[in-house]
Design an enzyme around this catalytic site. Structure first.
Site, PDB file in Angstrom:
ATOM      1  N   CYS A 121       1.064  -1.056   0.055  1.00  0.00           N
ATOM      2  CA  CYS A 121      -0.143  -0.003  -0.056  1.00  0.00           C
ATOM      3  C   CYS A 121       0.979   1.231  -0.090  1.00  0.00           C
ATOM      4  CB  CYS A 121      -1.042   0.009   1.305  1.00  0.00           C
ATOM      5  SG  CYS A 121      -1.935  -1.669   1.285  1.00  0.00           S
ATOM      6  N   HIS A 263      -3.046   6.920   3.647  1.00  0.00           N
ATOM      7  CA  HIS A 263      -3.565   5.511   3.068  1.00  0.00           C
ATOM      8  C   HIS A 263      -4.776   5.138   3.594  1.00  0.00           C
ATOM      9  CE1 HIS A 263      -3.931   1.644   1.831  1.00  0.00           C
ATOM     10  NE2 HIS A 263      -3.374   0.950   2.894  1.00  0.00           N
ATOM     11  N   ASN A 293      -9.934  -0.681   1.440  1.00  0.00           N
ATOM     12  CA  ASN A 293      -8.725  -0.639   1.358  1.00  0.00           C
ATOM     13  C   ASN A 293      -8.164  -0.888  -0.130  1.00  0.00           C
ATOM     14  OD1 ASN A 293      -5.732  -0.726   1.319  1.00  0.00           O
ATOM     15  ND2 ASN A 293      -5.470  -1.643   3.265  1.00  0.00           N
TER      16      ASN A 293
HETATM   17  O1  UT7 Z   1      -3.276  -1.376   4.203  1.00  0.00           O
HETATM   18  C1  UT7 Z   1      -2.091  -2.095   4.945  1.00  0.00           C
HETATM   19  C2  UT7 Z   1      -2.688  -3.357   5.385  1.00  0.00           C
HETATM   20  N1  UT7 Z   1      -3.687  -3.516   6.559  1.00  0.00           N
HETATM   21  C3  UT7 Z   1      -4.213  -2.925   7.631  1.00  0.00           C
HETATM   22  O2  UT7 Z   1      -3.845  -1.705   7.711  1.00  0.00           O
HETATM   23  C4  UT7 Z   1      -5.057  -3.561   8.503  1.00  0.00           C
HETATM   24  C5  UT7 Z   1      -4.475  -3.309   9.864  1.00  0.00           C
HETATM   25  N2  UT7 Z   1      -5.227  -3.861  10.818  1.00  0.00           N
HETATM   26  C6  UT7 Z   1      -6.751  -3.614  11.172  1.00  0.00           C
HETATM   27  O3  UT7 Z   1      -7.238  -2.683  10.480  1.00  0.00           O
HETATM   28  C7  UT7 Z   1      -7.304  -4.499  12.167  1.00  0.00           C
HETATM   29  O4  UT7 Z   1      -6.622  -5.132  12.947  1.00  0.00           O
HETATM   30  C8  UT7 Z   1      -8.742  -5.389  11.506  1.00  0.00           C
HETATM   31  C9  UT7 Z   1      -9.553  -4.407  11.156  1.00  0.00           C
HETATM   32  C10 UT7 Z   1      -8.004  -6.226  10.592  1.00  0.00           C
HETATM   33  C11 UT7 Z   1      -9.116  -6.154  12.736  1.00  0.00           C
HETATM   34  O5  UT7 Z   1      -9.622  -5.415  13.704  1.00  0.00           O
HETATM   35  P1  UT7 Z   1      -9.084  -5.571  15.318  1.00  0.00           P
HETATM   36  O6  UT7 Z   1     -10.113  -4.766  16.186  1.00  0.00           O
HETATM   37  O7  UT7 Z   1      -7.761  -5.564  15.105  1.00  0.00           O
HETATM   38  O8  UT7 Z   1      -9.769  -6.883  15.285  1.00  0.00           O
HETATM   39  P2  UT7 Z   1      -9.022  -8.429  15.655  1.00  0.00           P
HETATM   40  O9  UT7 Z   1      -8.009  -9.011  14.786  1.00  0.00           O
HETATM   41  O10 UT7 Z   1      -8.457  -8.156  17.188  1.00  0.00           O
HETATM   42  O11 UT7 Z   1     -10.346  -9.398  15.830  1.00  0.00           O
HETATM   43  C12 UT7 Z   1     -11.290  -9.266  16.917  1.00  0.00           C
HETATM   44  C13 UT7 Z   1     -12.307 -10.332  16.852  1.00  0.00           C
HETATM   45  C14 UT7 Z   1     -11.861 -11.748  16.622  1.00  0.00           C
HETATM   46  O12 UT7 Z   1     -12.651 -12.488  17.410  1.00  0.00           O
HETATM   47  P3  UT7 Z   1     -12.062 -13.177  18.624  1.00  0.00           P
HETATM   48  O13 UT7 Z   1     -10.912 -13.875  18.433  1.00  0.00           O
HETATM   49  O14 UT7 Z   1     -11.916 -12.064  19.560  1.00  0.00           O
HETATM   50  O15 UT7 Z   1     -13.372 -13.967  19.080  1.00  0.00           O
HETATM   51  C15 UT7 Z   1     -12.037 -11.800  15.230  1.00  0.00           C
HETATM   52  O16 UT7 Z   1     -12.227 -13.103  15.066  1.00  0.00           O
HETATM   53  O17 UT7 Z   1     -13.088  -9.901  15.646  1.00  0.00           O
HETATM   54  C16 UT7 Z   1     -13.167 -10.903  14.856  1.00  0.00           C
HETATM   55  N3  UT7 Z   1     -13.272 -10.683  13.604  1.00  0.00           N
HETATM   56  C17 UT7 Z   1     -14.647 -10.362  12.995  1.00  0.00           C
HETATM   57  N4  UT7 Z   1     -15.648 -10.385  13.400  1.00  0.00           N
HETATM   58  C18 UT7 Z   1     -16.790 -10.039  12.630  1.00  0.00           C
HETATM   59  C19 UT7 Z   1     -12.321 -10.458  12.553  1.00  0.00           C
HETATM   60  N5  UT7 Z   1     -12.936 -10.129  11.351  1.00  0.00           N
HETATM   61  C20 UT7 Z   1     -14.377 -10.029  11.546  1.00  0.00           C
HETATM   62  C21 UT7 Z   1     -15.305  -9.562  10.822  1.00  0.00           C
HETATM   63  N6  UT7 Z   1     -16.465  -9.674  11.425  1.00  0.00           N
HETATM   64  N7  UT7 Z   1     -15.021  -9.460   9.646  1.00  0.00           N
END
Ligand code: UT7
Length: 339
Positions: A121, A263, A293
């Site tokens: 990105c 970004h 994104n």
């Molecule tokens: O362009 C550069 C690349 N990417 C980025 O910049 C992305 C950087 N990271 C992020 O934006 C965030 O980490 C995410 C949006 C990907 C995830 O958000 P988060 O607040 O960090 O969530 P998490 O990964 O800590 O997950 C929390 C919970 C998990 O469940 P458990 O294990 O706590 O039960 C996930 O399984 O949310 C769950 N989860 C979802 N639930 C509903 C993950 N994706 C989803 C979803 N819908 N789509």
């Protein structure tokens, strides 16, 4: 392209912008029909409401060719005047040839050198630095830097952790040479990479580490895999660090920035960074709500829409900052001077 260093000193200036997004809009409600997610989760965690998907027969070069034509039309430039076409992309049509060569052929840029940049990105910022260097060294006069992504084609649409985040688009900018005494163009760049986190954002199979023919792999191995929490921590840190270092190197104060175009990955990352940097939200343009994104296309797509919204005017001092696969990061400060 043929270029010789003739001693003339000049600056690279960004003179035209353009973008192409696919027609198909996929909302959070649509995503919730495919994976176990909700509009509430996606919007509150990311700021995304909808994204665009390419058609089943479309690839990155298809969007890129249409975006390139729009940019050249805005600039009133014949494709044969292009010296270089740079395509930052994380979702190229093929491992090789470079997507840029296919696009150059399609748009009739038959005198241009053409190559891709693989910096995730951050690719658009890396591409701007490359284009600026070519122009300011005297090797090129007209350089098109065009982020092009068909990310949904390499996203596992059954993986809720990634599929809700990414969308498709191509967007870019035309850089041309301007006399050095004009106070315009790119004032500086801060670029970096930390491969120790490289596997936090990876497409494992299809390269020489896991060749496609040595499969069969799980479909997910050929798709984007991301350690979201690690990338989140990295992103919030480098956005602030990169902008701070660049401002210090240019001896500028953050109040001198008229517009920040970051970004577009996650609204929480952006909000965290601007509060640490001390940039008020009204000086920041975001559109990830509508596109998700789009990786290397996200910054120029947001710049274009900022201009349409009247927020990017001639003379504005604009800070661009990106981060992504690699892991990479980069920022630049430029004065927008379209004419
Ligand atoms: O362009 C550069 C690349 N990417 C980025 O910049 C992305 C950087 N990271 C992020 O934006 C965030 O980490 C995410 C949006 C990907 C995830 O958000 P988060 O607040 O960090 O969530 P998490 O990964 O800590 O997950 C929390 C919970 C998990 O469940 P458990 O294990 O706590 O039960 C996930 O399984 O949310 C769950 N989860 C979802 N639930 C509903 C993950 N994706 C989803 C979803 N819908 N789509």
């Amino acid at each position: 392209m043929i270029g010789v260093r003739n001693g003339a000193r000049r600056r690279a200036r960004l003179v035209a912008l353009g973008a192409e997004v696919p027609e198909r809009v996929v909302t959070n409600a649509d995503m919730a029909k495919v994976v176990d997610t909700t509009d509430e989760w996606i919007y509150s965690r990311t700021g995304i409401k909808e994204r665009r998907f390419v058609a089943d027969d479309e690839a990155a070069s298809d969007l890129a060719a249409r975006a390139a034509e729009k940019i050249l039309t805005e600039a009133g430039m014949d494709p044969l005047e292009l010296d270089t076409l740079i395509i930052p992309t994380a979702s190229p049509d093929h491992l090789f040839p470079a997507t840029a060569t296919l696009v150059a052929d399609r748009i009739g840029a038959h005198r241009a050198a053409a190559f891709d940049i693989l910096a995730g990105c951050t690719g658009f910022i890396y591409g701007l630095a490359q284009g600026t260097a070519l122009i300011e060294s005297g090797l090129a006069s007209n350089v098109l830097v065009l982020g092009a992504e068909a990310l949904t084609r390499i996203t596992d649409q059954t993986d809720r952790r990634t599929c809700v985040l990414f969308g498709d688009a191509a967007a870019g900018a035309l850089l041309v040479g301007a006399p050095e005494d004009e106070v315009t163009g790119f004032l500086g760049f801060e670029l970096g990479a930390d491969g120790s986190g490289g596997l936090d954002l990876v497409v494992p199979a299809g390269g020489s580490r896991m060749p496609a023919q040595s499969g069969p792999y799980e479909p997910a191995q050929s798709c984007i895999q991301m350690n979201g929490r690690e990338v989140f921590k990295f992103a919030t840190r480098v956005m602030v660090d990169s902008c701070t270092k660049l401002l210090e190197a240019l001896e500028m104060h953050v109040d001198e920035i008229d517009l920040l175009v970051p970004h577009q990955a996650n609204q929480r990352i952006i909000d965290h960074a601007i509060s640490r940097l001390g940039i008020p939200p009204e000086k920041v343009f975001n559109n990830l709500e509508r596109y998700g994104n789009t990786s290397s296309a996200s910054i120029p797509l947001a710049m274009l829409e900022a201009r349409e919204a009247g927020l990017l005017a001639p003379g504005d001092v604009t800070l661009l900052v990106g981060f992504g696969a690699g892991l990479t990061w980069g920022s630049t400060i430029m004065r927008y001077e379209p004419t």
